[in-house]
Design a protein around this motif. Sequence first.
Motif, mmCIF file in Angstrom:
data_model
loop_
_atom_site.group_PDB
_atom_site.id
_atom_site.type_symbol
_atom_site.label_atom_id
_atom_site.label_comp_id
_atom_site.label_asym_id
_atom_site.label_seq_id
_atom_site.Cartn_x
_atom_site.Cartn_y
_atom_site.Cartn_z
ATOM 1 N N ARG A 1 -10.286 -16.708 23.341
ATOM 2 C CA ARG A 1 -9.476 -15.660 22.714
ATOM 3 C C ARG A 1 -10.283 -14.376 22.604
ATOM 4 O O ARG A 1 -11.503 -14.415 22.512
ATOM 5 N N ASN A 2 -9.560 -13.272 22.597
ATOM 6 C CA ASN A 2 -10.159 -11.968 22.337
ATOM 7 C C ASN A 2 -9.792 -11.548 20.921
ATOM 8 O O ASN A 2 -8.670 -11.781 20.468
ATOM 9 N N ALA A 3 -10.739 -10.932 20.236
ATOM 10 C CA ALA A 3 -10.498 -10.421 18.892
ATOM 11 C C ALA A 3 -10.041 -8.966 18.978
ATOM 12 O O ALA A 3 -10.554 -8.191 19.787
ATOM 13 N N TRP A 4 -9.057 -8.635 18.143
ATOM 14 C CA TRP A 4 -8.496 -7.283 18.100
ATOM 15 C C TRP A 4 -8.496 -6.787 16.666
ATOM 16 O O TRP A 4 -8.407 -7.570 15.723
ATOM 17 N N ALA A 5 -8.584 -5.495 16.497
ATOM 18 C CA ALA A 5 -8.492 -4.878 15.176
ATOM 19 C C ALA A 5 -7.277 -3.962 15.140
ATOM 20 O O ALA A 5 -6.917 -3.336 16.139
ATOM 21 N N VAL A 6 -6.646 -3.927 13.981
ATOM 22 C CA VAL A 6 -5.503 -3.044 13.734
ATOM 23 C C VAL A 6 -5.867 -2.195 12.521
ATOM 24 O O VAL A 6 -6.285 -2.722 11.489
ATOM 25 N N ILE A 7 -5.743 -0.892 12.659
ATOM 26 C CA ILE A 7 -6.000 0.023 11.546
ATOM 27 C C ILE A 7 -4.738 0.835 11.297
ATOM 28 O O ILE A 7 -4.169 1.416 12.227
ATOM 29 N N VAL A 8 -4.303 0.851 10.043
ATOM 30 C CA VAL A 8 -3.107 1.597 9.653
ATOM 31 C C VAL A 8 -3.489 2.561 8.547
ATOM 32 O O VAL A 8 -4.078 2.146 7.534
ATOM 33 N N GLU A 9 -3.177 3.823 8.718
ATOM 34 C CA GLU A 9 -3.366 4.827 7.673
ATOM 35 C C GLU A 9 -2.021 5.072 7.010
ATOM 36 O O GLU A 9 -1.027 5.346 7.703
ATOM 37 N N ILE A 10 -1.986 4.985 5.695
ATOM 38 C CA ILE A 10 -0.753 5.183 4.930
ATOM 39 C C ILE A 10 -0.992 6.369 4.012
ATOM 40 O O ILE A 10 -1.939 6.376 3.215
ATOM 41 N N SER A 11 -0.170 7.399 4.142
ATOM 42 C CA SER A 11 -0.379 8.597 3.332
ATOM 43 C C SER A 11 0.950 9.293 3.053
ATOM 44 O O SER A 11 1.961 8.998 3.665
ATOM 45 N N THR A 12 0.896 10.231 2.123
ATOM 46 C CA THR A 12 2.079 11.041 1.843
ATOM 47 C C THR A 12 2.127 12.181 2.845
ATOM 48 O O THR A 12 1.110 12.609 3.373
ATOM 49 N N ARG B 1 -6.043 11.470 -7.774
ATOM 50 C CA ARG B 1 -6.679 11.943 -6.543
ATOM 51 C C ARG B 1 -6.365 10.997 -5.398
ATOM 52 O O ARG B 1 -6.804 11.198 -4.284
ATOM 53 N N PHE B 2 -5.659 9.928 -5.684
ATOM 54 C CA PHE B 2 -5.377 8.899 -4.702
ATOM 55 C C PHE B 2 -4.471 9.477 -3.630
ATOM 56 O O PHE B 2 -3.348 9.869 -3.889
ATOM 57 N N GLU B 3 -4.986 9.564 -2.393
ATOM 58 C CA GLU B 3 -4.284 10.266 -1.332
ATOM 59 C C GLU B 3 -3.880 9.372 -0.165
ATOM 60 O O GLU B 3 -2.834 9.562 0.420
ATOM 61 N N THR B 4 -4.755 8.446 0.186
ATOM 62 C CA THR B 4 -4.567 7.702 1.422
ATOM 63 C C THR B 4 -5.014 6.259 1.242
ATOM 64 O O THR B 4 -5.986 5.993 0.542
ATOM 65 N N ALA B 5 -4.293 5.352 1.890
ATOM 66 C CA ALA B 5 -4.716 3.954 1.943
ATOM 67 C C ALA B 5 -4.866 3.570 3.406
ATOM 68 O O ALA B 5 -4.148 4.074 4.273
ATOM 69 N N TYR B 6 -5.804 2.691 3.663
ATOM 70 C CA TYR B 6 -6.019 2.173 5.008
ATOM 71 C C TYR B 6 -5.899 0.660 4.966
ATOM 72 O O TYR B 6 -6.444 0.020 4.070
ATOM 73 N N LEU C 1 0.820 -1.204 0.000
ATOM 74 C CA LEU C 1 0.000 0.000 0.000
ATOM 75 C C LEU C 1 0.858 1.259 0.000
ATOM 76 O O LEU C 1 0.522 2.251 -0.651
ATOM 77 N N ALA C 2 1.980 1.233 0.701
ATOM 78 C CA ALA C 2 2.903 2.378 0.682
ATOM 79 C C ALA C 2 3.449 2.589 -0.725
ATOM 80 O O ALA C 2 3.576 3.729 -1.191
ATOM 81 N N ALA C 3 3.768 1.498 -1.425
ATOM 82 C CA ALA C 3 4.262 1.600 -2.803
ATOM 83 C C ALA C 3 3.183 2.194 -3.711
ATOM 84 O O ALA C 3 3.482 3.027 -4.583
ATOM 85 N N LEU C 4 1.924 1.792 -3.510
ATOM 86 C CA LEU C 4 0.827 2.356 -4.304
ATOM 87 C C LEU C 4 0.669 3.852 -4.053
ATOM 88 O O LEU C 4 0.526 4.639 -4.984
ATOM 89 N N ILE C 5 0.693 4.234 -2.776
ATOM 90 C CA ILE C 5 0.569 5.658 -2.432
ATOM 91 C C ILE C 5 1.735 6.444 -3.020
ATOM 92 O O ILE C 5 1.556 7.520 -3.585
ATOM 93 N N ASN C 6 2.939 5.915 -2.890
ATOM 94 C CA ASN C 6 4.122 6.589 -3.413
ATOM 95 C C ASN C 6 4.028 6.756 -4.930
ATOM 96 O O ASN C 6 4.313 7.818 -5.467
ATOM 97 N N SER C 7 3.621 5.701 -5.621
ATOM 98 C CA SER C 7 3.492 5.749 -7.075
ATOM 99 C C SER C 7 2.432 6.757 -7.495
ATOM 100 O O SER C 7 2.637 7.545 -8.416
#
Length: 152
Positions: free
Chosen positions: A139-150, A74-79, A56-62
């Motif tokens: 088990r407990n369920a967890w979520a991870v959210i990552v925002e990738i942007s310039t 217009r592609f600005e951010t990936a999650y 996703l970082a490569a896509l944002i960079n490109s």
Amino acid sequence: MTTTLINIAQDKALRIYGAIDCCLYYTSGKKTKPAHLIEFKRGKGQKPFTQDIKRLAALINSAAEINNRTSKSRFETAYFITTTQYLESHTNEYVRNHMYEKLKRVDDQIQEEYKEISLEYDVFQLGKSLHNDELNNTRNAWAVIVEISTHQ
């Protein structure tokens, strides 16, 4: 040829980190060009997790490079959104520290490779998993959210 998110995502040079499996993208305002990409994954180990975020970082960079040349992207951010499970016996502090350590390592790798890309991330508990493991551990369920942007 018009450059689109699909063209960028299919670029073989960017596929070294794997393919996009399940994602949504949305546009902003009345525009038809995608502005944000959201990729969903089920919990996985460190290496695939890292590869997904690097892709996703490569896509944002490109897209940022295309935007700088043509002002057409217009592609600005990936999650990146993933779920994972931890034994109920693990404390919230342990899980958060463990996940933040993983994410910090990924962030460091991204910073080495893409100077203009930044990551922001958070980890939170979703609740009890619906399934116990083979030893009948809860088990407990967890979520991870990552925002990738310039860097803006």
